[in-house]
Design a protein around this motif. Structure first.
Motif, short mmCIF file in Angstrom:
data_model
loop_
_atom_site.label_atom_id
_atom_site.label_comp_id
_atom_site.label_asym_id
_atom_site.label_seq_id
_atom_site.Cartn_x
_atom_site.Cartn_y
_atom_site.Cartn_z
N MET A 182 0.81 -1.21 0.00
CA MET A 182 0.00 0.00 0.00
C MET A 182 0.85 1.26 0.00
O MET A 182 0.38 2.35 -0.35
CB MET A 182 -0.91 0.03 1.23
N GLY A 183 2.11 1.15 0.42
CA GLY A 183 2.98 2.30 0.49
C GLY A 183 3.08 2.91 1.87
O GLY A 183 3.42 4.10 2.00
N VAL A 184 2.81 2.14 2.92
CA VAL A 184 2.92 2.68 4.28
C VAL A 184 4.37 3.06 4.57
O VAL A 184 5.30 2.40 4.12
CB VAL A 184 2.39 1.66 5.31
N LEU A 185 4.55 4.17 5.27
CA LEU A 185 5.88 4.64 5.62
C LEU A 185 6.21 4.25 7.06
O LEU A 185 5.54 4.69 7.99
CB LEU A 185 5.96 6.17 5.49
N ASP A 186 7.20 3.40 7.22
CA ASP A 186 7.70 3.05 8.55
C ASP A 186 9.17 2.72 8.40
O ASP A 186 9.55 1.59 8.12
CB ASP A 186 6.93 1.86 9.12
N PHE A 187 10.00 3.73 8.58
CA PHE A 187 11.41 3.59 8.26
C PHE A 187 12.12 2.62 9.19
O PHE A 187 12.90 1.78 8.74
CB PHE A 187 12.09 4.96 8.32
N ALA A 188 11.87 2.72 10.50
CA ALA A 188 12.66 1.91 11.44
C ALA A 188 11.83 1.29 12.56
O ALA A 188 12.39 0.78 13.52
CB ALA A 188 13.77 2.76 12.05
N GLY A 189 10.48 1.31 12.45
CA GLY A 189 9.73 0.53 13.42
C GLY A 189 8.65 1.23 14.22
O GLY A 189 8.31 0.75 15.30
N GLY A 190 8.10 2.32 13.74
CA GLY A 190 6.99 2.94 14.46
C GLY A 190 5.82 2.00 14.62
O GLY A 190 5.20 1.92 15.69
N LEU A 191 5.52 1.26 13.56
CA LEU A 191 4.47 0.25 13.62
C LEU A 191 5.03 -1.09 14.08
O LEU A 191 4.51 -1.70 15.01
CB LEU A 191 3.82 0.08 12.23
N VAL A 192 6.09 -1.54 13.42
CA VAL A 192 6.61 -2.89 13.65
C VAL A 192 7.11 -3.07 15.09
O VAL A 192 6.91 -4.12 15.69
CB VAL A 192 7.74 -3.20 12.65
N VAL A 193 7.72 -2.04 15.64
CA VAL A 193 8.31 -2.13 16.98
C VAL A 193 7.44 -1.46 18.03
O VAL A 193 6.94 -2.08 18.97
CB VAL A 193 9.74 -1.53 16.99
N HIS A 194 7.22 -0.15 17.88
CA HIS A 194 6.63 0.62 18.97
C HIS A 194 5.12 0.46 19.10
O HIS A 194 4.61 0.33 20.23
CB HIS A 194 7.02 2.09 18.82
N ALA A 195 4.40 0.47 18.01
CA ALA A 195 2.94 0.30 18.10
C ALA A 195 2.59 -1.10 18.58
O ALA A 195 1.67 -1.29 19.39
CB ALA A 195 2.28 0.59 16.76
N SER A 251 23.97 9.21 2.44
CA SER A 251 23.36 10.43 2.97
C SER A 251 22.05 10.15 3.70
O SER A 251 21.69 10.88 4.62
CB SER A 251 23.11 11.41 1.82
N GLY A 252 21.35 9.11 3.30
CA GLY A 252 20.10 8.76 3.98
C GLY A 252 20.34 8.40 5.43
O GLY A 252 19.60 8.82 6.32
N ALA A 253 21.42 7.65 5.70
CA ALA A 253 21.76 7.29 7.07
C ALA A 253 22.15 8.54 7.87
O ALA A 253 21.79 8.69 9.04
CB ALA A 253 22.90 6.27 7.09
N GLY A 254 22.89 9.45 7.21
CA GLY A 254 23.29 10.67 7.89
C GLY A 254 22.11 11.53 8.29
O GLY A 254 22.07 12.06 9.42
N MET A 255 21.14 11.67 7.40
CA MET A 255 19.97 12.48 7.73
C MET A 255 19.13 11.80 8.80
O MET A 255 18.61 12.46 9.71
CB MET A 255 19.13 12.73 6.47
N ALA A 256 19.00 10.48 8.73
CA ALA A 256 18.23 9.75 9.75
C ALA A 256 18.86 9.95 11.13
O ALA A 256 18.15 10.12 12.13
CB ALA A 256 18.16 8.27 9.39
N PRO A 300 9.61 6.03 13.03
CA PRO A 300 9.02 5.67 11.73
C PRO A 300 9.28 6.69 10.64
O PRO A 300 9.23 6.36 9.45
CB PRO A 300 7.52 5.59 12.04
N ALA A 301 9.57 7.93 11.01
CA ALA A 301 9.73 9.01 10.04
C ALA A 301 11.18 9.36 9.76
O ALA A 301 11.46 10.19 8.89
CB ALA A 301 9.00 10.26 10.55
N SER A 302 12.12 8.72 10.46
CA SER A 302 13.50 9.19 10.46
C SER A 302 14.16 9.18 9.10
O SER A 302 15.07 9.97 8.85
CB SER A 302 14.34 8.37 11.46
N LEU A 353 2.00 8.67 11.81
CA LEU A 353 1.06 9.60 11.17
C LEU A 353 1.78 10.86 10.68
O LEU A 353 1.52 11.36 9.58
CB LEU A 353 -0.06 9.97 12.14
N MET A 354 2.68 11.38 11.49
CA MET A 354 3.38 12.62 11.13
C MET A 354 4.35 12.42 9.97
O MET A 354 4.73 13.39 9.29
CB MET A 354 4.10 13.19 12.34
N ALA A 355 4.76 11.18 9.72
CA ALA A 355 5.64 10.91 8.57
C ALA A 355 4.96 11.31 7.26
O ALA A 355 5.63 11.72 6.30
CB ALA A 355 6.02 9.43 8.55
N ALA A 356 3.64 11.19 7.21
CA ALA A 356 2.90 11.55 5.99
C ALA A 356 2.96 13.04 5.74
O ALA A 356 2.90 13.49 4.59
CB ALA A 356 1.44 11.11 6.12
#
Length: 432
Positions: A182-195, A251-256, A300-302, A353-356
């Motif tokens: 579906m295209g859900v955004l969860d970079f490092a675990g907002g859903l998978v880990v924390h929710a 650069s993606g890791a640096g920004m995260a 999830p947004a990092s 949610l804020m990642a969107a």
């Protein structure tokens, strides 16, 4: 699979992990492998010793050893279950059921190509990196039921939970399942880990019951200094959690890493400011709890947001998670002892949610998928949140009741009065 982001996170996002898992063609060779090996050690450092000490300092002195024991034993148990089959459930092809769960073709890591490193990460590195996520997630739940649960049900609940909750949800989001499609955004675990952990913690607390004398007779944390030491380890280790999820050293890791740090610092000061205004005295426990709220919320947004997004998400995380603690404990009367749902559950959901919003290029993010607006992405994120929360709650309810039918969950009143360290483990952490 539908691309969830464009730009620098398009290849590195944890939301695209399945695409990486079979062929591991995301990285650039040795440098990326070296960074993910380092990130793997950092994530394990978050649990042992970071989370263990963070939680240990928050309980009474007579129960600190039991908390350390829970975290350590869960790390061992999760590692073996990941090897036995949970990795396969999360990241292998599930055939006709692939939208919901992976298959067992990689159980016991059979079929894993250890030399698949021509253009990216060896699968052994990916297996180990993801194993550390599976270790820390059930360990987070420990904070909800400290000081009154028996050791055997901790192991049973944690083990079954990894198989029934963590493995499938991980597959939904990162393993090619329906939420990833579906295209859900969860970079490092907002859903998978924390929710998942936060929701399940609340269910366990409801079924287990409160500590004796809750809330009037509870004692303050026995060692805020120990908690601060653990929190500092969590902060450092979280860079592996979020920046490592880029699966490369670019650069993606640096920004995260940058937005993770900004969010943690912002939420920490927000928590301090609220306490200072409300009670007249800022606390050490408060400043480190705010930091953890900021880390959970940005997770999830990092990989999708810029510095402004990191600051705004930390601001919201500190404020909303603080008041979530009050709602859960004071209004709902639930003894979520160390605020697992209010900090991790609420933080993970809020960040998802804020990642969107802050993932959009208009707010400095990497941009959403082509043709997808903020409103549509927010709807996708909300579907992910509802599905994860409902599945985690229902599955955990069944798991806990099943375990309770065979193993008593709650320690006796005498054992709790003596302390779980001595009554259940025959040891004391402090002998003076």
């Amino acid at each position: 699979m539908k691309k969830s982001v464009l730009g620098r996170a398009a290849l590195g996002a944890a939301g695209s992990m399945l695409a990486a898992a079979p062929a591991f063609a995301q990285g650039g060779g040795g440098a990326d492998t070296a960074w993910i090996l380092t990130a793997t050690a950092l994530v394990l450092f978050m649990t042992l010793p970071g989370l263990a000490l963070f939680y240990g300092g928050l309980v009474q002195a007579k129960n600190v050893l039991s908390v350390l024991m829970h975290c350590f034993a869960i790390a061992c148990l999760a590692s073996l279950l990941w090897f036995f089959g949970v990795y396969s459930l999360a990241f292998s092809d599930g055939g006709a059921l692939n939208d919901w769960v992976g298959g067992l073709d990689k159980a016991f890591l059979a079929g894993v190509d250890w030399d698949a490193a021509a253009a990216g990460l060896p699968e052994s590195v990916f297996v180990m990196f993801q194993m550390t996520f599976a270790i820390i997630t059930p360990a987070l739940i420990v904070g909800a039921y400290v000081e009154r649960i028996r050791f055997a049900p901790v192991l049973w609940i944690s083990g079954l939970w990894l198989v029934v909750v963590y493995g499938p949800v991980c597959h939904w989001v990162w393993g090619g399942g329906w939420l990833g499609q579906m295209g859900v955004l969860d970079f490092a675990g907002g859903l998978v880990v924390h929710a998942t952990a936060g929701t399940s913690a609340l269910v366990i607390v409801k079924l287990l019951g409160a500590r004796p004398g809750y809330p009037a007779q509870l004692r303050p944390p026995h060692s805020p200094g120990l908690t601060m030491i653990g929190a500092a380890m969590l902060w450092v280790g979280w860079f592996g959690f979020n920046a490592g999820s880029a699966l490369s050293a670019g650069s993606g890791a640096g920004m995260a890493m940058l937005v993770t740090h900004l969010s943690a610092a912002t939420a920490s000061l927000v928590w301090v400011a609220i306490e200072w205004m409300k009670f007249g005295k800022p606390s050490l426990v408060g400043v480190v709890t705010g930091m953890v709220a900021g880390l959970a919320t940005i997770t999830p947004a990092s990989g999708f947001v810029g510095p402004v997004g990191g600051f705004c998400i930390g601001l919201a995380g500190g404020f909303i998670c603080y008041f979530a603690v009050t709602i859960i404990k004071d209004r709902c009367g639930l003894d979520d002892s160390l605020d697992v749902f209010a900090v991790h559950g609420v933080g993970g959901i809020l960040g998802t949610l804020m990642a969107a919003i802050f993932g959009a290029s208009a707010f400095g993010g990497v941009g959403l998928a082509e043709g997808v607006g903020i409103g549509e992405q927010l709807g996708i994120q909300a579907i992910g949140v509802v599905a994860t929360v409902v599945w985690s709650a229902v599955a955990t309810f069944v798991i806990v009741l099943s375990v309770k039918a065979f193993v008593p969950l709650r320690a006796s009143d005498d054992d709790m009065a003596e302390g779980l360290d001595l009554s259940h483990h025959g040891e004391r952490d402090y002998n003076f």
